[in-house]
Motif scaffolding. Structure first.
Motif, short mmCIF file in Angstrom:
data_model
loop_
_atom_site.label_atom_id
_atom_site.label_comp_id
_atom_site.label_asym_id
_atom_site.label_seq_id
_atom_site.Cartn_x
_atom_site.Cartn_y
_atom_site.Cartn_z
N VAL A 59 -16.18 98.54 -17.10
CA VAL A 59 -15.00 98.59 -17.60
C VAL A 59 -14.39 99.99 -17.29
O VAL A 59 -14.89 101.10 -17.95
CB VAL A 59 -14.38 98.25 -19.01
CG1 VAL A 59 -12.97 98.68 -19.47
CG2 VAL A 59 -14.97 96.79 -19.35
N ALA A 104 -11.37 89.14 -22.20
CA ALA A 104 -11.73 89.50 -20.73
C ALA A 104 -11.24 88.53 -19.75
O ALA A 104 -11.43 87.38 -19.73
CB ALA A 104 -13.29 89.80 -20.77
N GLY A 105 -10.59 89.14 -18.67
CA GLY A 105 -10.19 88.21 -17.62
C GLY A 105 -8.76 88.12 -18.00
O GLY A 105 -8.32 87.64 -19.03
N THR A 106 -7.76 88.73 -17.01
CA THR A 106 -6.47 88.77 -17.38
C THR A 106 -5.63 88.40 -16.05
O THR A 106 -5.80 88.35 -15.08
CB THR A 106 -6.12 90.30 -17.67
OG1 THR A 106 -7.03 90.60 -18.45
CG2 THR A 106 -4.56 90.76 -17.87
N ALA A 131 -16.56 93.91 -23.08
CA ALA A 131 -14.82 94.05 -22.83
C ALA A 131 -14.36 95.33 -22.74
O ALA A 131 -13.19 95.47 -22.06
CB ALA A 131 -14.18 93.28 -24.09
N LEU A 186 -7.27 99.03 -28.23
CA LEU A 186 -6.64 98.79 -27.04
C LEU A 186 -5.37 98.74 -27.20
O LEU A 186 -4.64 98.68 -28.19
CB LEU A 186 -7.10 97.37 -26.45
CG LEU A 186 -8.63 97.30 -26.26
CD1 LEU A 186 -9.00 96.03 -25.86
CD2 LEU A 186 -9.16 98.17 -25.30
N ALA A 219 -5.37 102.48 -20.67
CA ALA A 219 -5.53 100.95 -20.43
C ALA A 219 -6.75 101.11 -19.40
O ALA A 219 -6.84 101.85 -18.59
CB ALA A 219 -4.22 100.55 -19.99
N CYS A 221 -9.62 98.03 -17.39
CA CYS A 221 -10.01 97.01 -16.73
C CYS A 221 -11.43 96.74 -16.40
O CYS A 221 -11.87 97.54 -15.89
CB CYS A 221 -9.14 96.73 -15.26
SG CYS A 221 -7.23 96.97 -15.40
N LYS A 275 -0.88 96.37 -18.99
CA LYS A 275 -1.45 96.78 -20.36
C LYS A 275 -0.96 97.92 -20.99
O LYS A 275 -0.88 97.90 -22.21
CB LYS A 275 -2.97 96.82 -20.20
CG LYS A 275 -3.74 95.65 -19.84
CD LYS A 275 -5.23 95.95 -19.60
CE LYS A 275 -5.93 94.40 -19.48
NZ LYS A 275 -7.40 94.76 -18.86
C1 LIG Z 1 -9.90 97.55 -21.67
C2 LIG Z 1 -8.80 96.66 -21.87
O1 LIG Z 1 -8.82 95.41 -21.72
C3 LIG Z 1 -9.80 94.79 -21.92
C4 LIG Z 1 -9.58 93.53 -23.10
C5 LIG Z 1 -9.11 92.10 -22.53
C6 LIG Z 1 -9.26 92.27 -20.85
C7 LIG Z 1 -9.59 93.05 -20.35
C8 LIG Z 1 -9.94 92.82 -18.77
O2 LIG Z 1 -9.62 91.54 -18.20
O3 LIG Z 1 -10.04 93.77 -17.89
C9 LIG Z 1 -10.44 94.15 -20.89
O4 LIG Z 1 -11.91 93.82 -20.69
C10 LIG Z 1 -7.51 97.25 -22.18
O5 LIG Z 1 -6.67 97.01 -22.64
O6 LIG Z 1 -7.51 98.67 -22.08
#
Ligand SMILES: C=C(O[C@H]1C=CC=C(C(=O)O)[C@@H]1O)C(=O)O
Length: 419
Positions: free
Chosen positions: A182, A241-243, A328, A371, A387, A389, A407
């Motif tokens: 991340v 996780a997964g957006t 995450a 977050l 933020a 990812c 985010k």
């Molecule tokens: C690291 C963050 O999100 C985490 C939480 C949900 C989805 C995330 C993603 O899809 O990358 C991240 O793991 C942030 O919001 O700064």
């Protein structure tokens, strides 16, 4: 020191609690650096208390590793005043042990975190409301309201360097150094007047009712991710996780990249909790958590804590010590991802992506992942927003950059800085 606990009037939400129990003298506002807040929805069957603290009475620097002893020292400094509810009476009414503290820990061990019990703490549960006040402290202090409306300015100059970092990280991931890492970046908001975090959190509570609003020592935001709620021998966690952007959920549930990224995060939580629990359950398949700015793959995990976990020190802290940092916010494998963050990330995370929340004297409470938040700076007129990812070997840097923008949106919207 002495603590007075008295039943008080219940309120209807965060804004009402602030105006009723933390009124400011005319011409003043709350000092954002002295404000702690925890507010948000129930997670599974665990209702969250509404907690507001003001006035920094008992403050200890702490890391997650030192938190157990620090918390014991902090809570043992207080006994009830003669005219207070006894701590036993408070427990029988609220199911919480007095005193109640707020905490926020760094993403890494080197970053100083904080545990504090505040001069006045408002506590509301489904059973009632109470004010906990430290006796004999100096009067609460407030800051003057500026005579002019604030002007907000956004400095977003990290996009190009972050794209370079993501590209370098993707190369390492493709070479097999790690499976997921991340990466975070930051932007700065500058205000022409002192930032009022009580207002920021009221706006976030209205716009993001399915997130947990928090403020501790100037770190404030609305997180959708519950790292651990530990009460009555149970632990509950929401892993994200997964957006995707809202409307693209059908693609998200079919995306191998996002499903794999999510599995790493969910497994990191389940693997950390398993040795602490006698029984552990989780959704078979991730569900979609829809927020106004993004949708996430989500897994809710619930466990029954083993007797040893509950009886040694503060159970919430024991759980957090095992859990943090999950995939995450860090990656898989954890130690390699941690090194890759140090190699590729130029952002100072501070307490972003660390555990933030509250705890009662028995060490039960809840910690969100810090977050969708910002850190108020020493001048009280600027904030660093962060933020990150989850980066995978097949990540597209431009798409990940767009995800950081989405985010950052909740905090930027509060200041009118997104169209
Ligand atoms: C690291 C963050 O999100 C985490 C939480 C949900 C989805 C995330 C993603 O899809 O990358 C991240 O793991 C942030 O919001 O700064």
């Amino acid at each position: 020191m002495k603590l007075r606990i008295q039943p008080t009037t219940t309120v209807n939400g965060l804004a009402h609690a602030l105006t009723t129990h933390f009124p400011t003298p005319p011409g003043t506002q709350l000092d954002s650096s002295q404000l702690s807040i925890w507010h948000g929805p129930a997670l599974m069957d665990a209702n969250q208390p509404l907690l507001i603290g003001y006035g920094n009475s008992i403050q200890f620097p702490a890391t997650l590793q030192t938190a157990n002893t620090t918390w014991t020292t902090a809570r043992d400094t207080l006994s009830p005043t003669d005219d207070s509810l006894s701590f036993e009476e408070f427990f029988s009414q609220s199911h919480l042990q007095a005193p109640i503290g707020f905490f926020s820990f760094g993403f890494n061990q080197e970053t100083p975190g904080i545990i504090q019990i505040q001069q006045r703490t408002f506590v509301q549960t489904s059973a009632g409301a109470w004010l906990l006040e430290i006796e004999g402290d100096t009067p609460l202090t407030f800051v003057p309201i500026p005579g002019v409306d604030p002007v907000f300015n956004l400095i977003d100059d990290t996009q190009a360097s972050w794209l370079t970092s993501v590209t370098g990280l993707v190369q390492d991931l493709q070479a097999g150094v790690a499976q997921k890492t991340v990466l975070a970046r930051d932007v700065i908001i500058q205000s022409s007047t002192p930032i009022d975090l009580s207002l920021v959190l009221r706006k976030l509570a209205d716009a993001y009712p399915t997130c947990w609003q928090f403020a501790v020592a100037g770190l404030a935001g609305a997180t959708p991710e519950m790292l651990a709620d530990v009460r009555l021998g149970l632990v509950r966690s929401r892993v994200l996780a997964g957006t995707c952007t809202p409307g693209n959920e059908a693609d998200l549930v079919d995306s191998i990249k996002d499903l794999t990224e999510h599995r790493f995060a969910a497994d990191s939580v389940k693997d950390a909790l398993a040795p602490l629990c006698t029984q552990l359950s989780a959704n078979q398949k991730p569900f979609i958590l829809q927020l106004p700015n993004v949708s996430h793959l989500a897994t809710d995990v619930q466990g029954e804590l083993a007797e040893t976990t509950v009886s040694e020190g503060a159970p919430l802290i024991s759980v957090l010590q095992k859990l943090h940092p999950t995939a995450a916010v860090c990656g898989t494998p954890r130690e390699v991802a941690f090194e890759l963050i140090a190699k590729h990330e130029t952002t100072l995370r501070g307490r972003y992506a660390g555990p933030v929340g509250w705890m009662d004297a028995a060490g039960n409470g809840a910690a969100g992942l810090a977050l969708r938040c910002g850190q108020l700076q020493a001048d009280k007129q600027s904030m660093q927003l962060l933020a990150g990812c989850g980066i995978m070997p097949d990540s597209n840097p431009e798409a990940e950059l767009a995800e950081t923008r989405a985010k950052l949106r909740p905090m930027l919207s509060v200041f009118g800085l997104v169209s």
